[in-house]
Design a protein around this motif. Structure first.
Motif, short mmCIF file in Angstrom:
data_model
loop_
_atom_site.label_atom_id
_atom_site.label_comp_id
_atom_site.label_asym_id
_atom_site.label_seq_id
_atom_site.Cartn_x
_atom_site.Cartn_y
_atom_site.Cartn_z
N GLU A 128 1.17 -1.08 -0.17
CA GLU A 128 0.26 0.02 0.39
C GLU A 128 0.73 1.32 -0.26
O GLU A 128 0.22 2.79 -0.23
N PHE A 129 2.80 1.54 -0.03
CA PHE A 129 3.01 1.77 0.35
C PHE A 129 3.41 2.48 -0.87
O PHE A 129 3.29 2.02 -1.75
N SER A 130 3.81 3.74 -1.33
CA SER A 130 4.47 4.09 -2.90
C SER A 130 6.53 4.25 -2.66
O SER A 130 6.84 3.90 -3.75
N SER A 131 6.88 4.23 -1.30
CA SER A 131 8.72 4.95 -1.22
C SER A 131 9.05 3.96 -0.10
O SER A 131 7.99 3.80 1.10
N ILE A 132 9.35 2.00 -0.02
CA ILE A 132 9.81 1.79 1.61
C ILE A 132 11.08 1.93 1.76
O ILE A 132 12.21 1.92 0.24
N ALA A 133 11.53 1.36 2.76
CA ALA A 133 12.88 0.82 2.34
C ALA A 133 13.02 -0.76 3.61
O ALA A 133 12.29 -0.42 4.64
N LEU A 134 13.31 -1.81 3.07
CA LEU A 134 13.62 -3.04 3.52
C LEU A 134 14.66 -3.36 4.17
O LEU A 134 15.47 -2.94 3.90
N ILE A 253 16.74 9.33 2.59
CA ILE A 253 15.56 8.73 2.12
C ILE A 253 14.45 8.91 2.36
O ILE A 253 13.48 9.23 1.59
N ASP A 254 13.77 9.34 3.95
CA ASP A 254 12.68 9.68 4.32
C ASP A 254 11.33 8.65 3.13
O ASP A 254 10.69 8.83 2.88
N PRO A 255 11.82 7.51 4.23
CA PRO A 255 10.25 6.18 3.08
C PRO A 255 9.14 6.77 3.24
O PRO A 255 8.84 6.90 5.34
N GLU A 256 8.33 6.11 3.14
CA GLU A 256 7.01 5.95 3.82
C GLU A 256 6.08 4.47 4.89
O GLU A 256 6.01 5.07 5.39
N CYS A 257 8.17 3.67 4.53
CA CYS A 257 7.08 2.58 5.10
C CYS A 257 8.86 2.05 5.33
O CYS A 257 9.69 2.02 4.14
N PHE A 258 9.02 1.37 6.53
CA PHE A 258 10.38 0.36 6.53
C PHE A 258 9.76 -0.55 6.97
O PHE A 258 8.82 -0.91 7.76
N VAL A 259 9.84 -2.30 6.21
CA VAL A 259 9.98 -2.75 6.43
C VAL A 259 10.44 -3.72 6.94
O VAL A 259 11.99 -3.38 6.77
N ILE A 260 10.29 -4.81 7.68
CA ILE A 260 11.00 -5.71 8.84
C ILE A 260 11.07 -7.37 8.06
O ILE A 260 9.79 -7.47 8.42
N GLY A 261 12.34 -7.40 7.77
CA GLY A 261 12.06 -9.01 6.73
C GLY A 261 13.26 -10.48 7.48
O GLY A 261 13.93 -9.53 8.00
N GLY A 262 13.61 -10.92 7.18
CA GLY A 262 14.83 -12.09 7.42
C GLY A 262 14.51 -12.73 8.61
O GLY A 262 13.12 -12.25 9.21
N GLY A 263 14.76 -13.81 9.05
CA GLY A 263 14.31 -14.73 9.48
C GLY A 263 13.88 -14.45 11.59
O GLY A 263 13.58 -14.40 12.27
N VAL A 264 15.21 -13.34 11.79
CA VAL A 264 15.53 -12.14 13.35
C VAL A 264 13.70 -12.04 12.82
O VAL A 264 12.82 -11.97 13.64
#
Length: 317
Positions: A128-134, A253-264
């Motif tokens: 649902e977001f336009s700019s993200i940092a994973l 970069i001021d993203p709209e959203c941060f996404v947390i992934g990976g095993g942890v």
């Protein structure tokens, strides 16, 4: 309506290959070993051969294949050149050009973390977001940046390497990258174990971690949730640095959203809430309400992102 593409997530141990419809429907997926013998000279041949097998098995018309997207675990420039990849044994390698000649398909290549970010942006937790940092928190820490639907590679192909932001200023040990004080040293799965062992040595507080046969990041989070004092102190320590790192990224970069992934990230909302609390402490005030969410695609994210990369490229051409 019959157009399709392939999304390839090239890893150091295995390579995931997905056949997709252009609307993002995953038709089928496969996993093959990544053959790193002789500095990885067989890797691209093996991918080509497997793709050809899928085409034959499904009686696909090659005219209906718009191309192949490939995510690679290394720095990748905008024109598809991999700027060395130690995990695969590659020096500077023009993967895009090599695979175009092998397959006669359109080829697009990107960094694997950027591809995972693009996948989450397209069909995952950040749709649902336009700019993200994973941020992928596993054995190491990787990152990918998507701005208005486009992966940001950077001049050297190294944009988004959040794991190697030097942030722990009193660190005395050296990171795998050769520097000291990287986020990865304290907040990756292996870093969490390292920090936990240090904390246990530094205190005589009782802890269930002391009797553990083997300490893992999962165990640290599980015991922290169960009220173990030392485990919680470890979690507080590592989420402080994760929140601080995200605050630094937001200031650039001021993203709209941060996404947390990976095993942890299996620690779930508990992890996200602690990161968010620390993020709010350190971030520049206009960015304090930036969303932090969990990734949803798991190990398939890189395939989805690679497919999206080649789909978008075909639209542009």
């Amino acid at each position: 309506m019959n157009k399709k593409c392939f999304g390839v997530d090239l890893g150091g141990t295995t390579t995931k290959i997905g056949l997709f419809q252009l609307d993002g429907t995953l038709i089928e997926k496969h996993e093959i070993p990544t053959n790193k013998e002789e500095n990885g000279i067989y890797i691209l041949d093996n991918i080509e051969a497997f793709i050809n097998n899928v085409i034959v098995k499904n009686s696909l018309d090659i005219k209906d294949i718009i191309g192949v997207g490939i995510g690679v675990p290394g720095a990748v420039t905008d024109d598809g050149v991999v700027n060395k990849c130690i995990n695969l044994g590659w020096d500077v390698t023009d993967v895009e050009d090599i695979m175009k000649k092998k397959t006669n398909f359109k080829i697009k290549v990107g960094n694997d973390a950027n591809m995972a970010a693009l996948g989450e942006y397209w069909k995952g937790g950040a749709a649902e977001f336009s700019s993200i940092a994973l941020v992928t928190i596993g054995t190491g820490i990787g990152g990918g940046i998507i701005m208005n639907g486009r992966p940001i590679n950077g001049f050297n192909g190294a944009a988004g390497e959040i794991g190697h932001i030097p942030i722990v200023y009193d660190e005395t040990e050296t990171c795998n990258c050769g520097k000291k004080g990287c986020l990865e040293q304290v907040a990756s799965a292996s870093g969490i174990v390292r920090v936990a062992k240090k904390f246990l040595i530094a205190t005589d507080k009782p802890s269930t971690l002391r009797g553990a046969e083997e300490i893992s990041a999962k165990l640290v989070f599980d015991e922290a949730k169960n009220g173990d004092i030392v485990a919680f102190e470890v979690v507080e320590y590592i989420t402080k640095y994760l929140g601080l790192a995200l605050a630094n990224v937001a200031g650039i970069i001021d993203p709209e959203c941060f996404v947390i992934g990976g095993g942890v990230s299996a620690a779930g909302q508990y992890l996200v809430d602690l990161i968010a609390a620390n993020y709010k402490k350190y971030v520049f005030h206009p960015c304090k309400d930036t969303k932090i969410v969990l990734a949803r695609l798991g190990n398939d994210a890189g395939m989805y992102g690679a497919a999206k990369l080649v789909i978008d490229s075909s639209k542009d051409s």
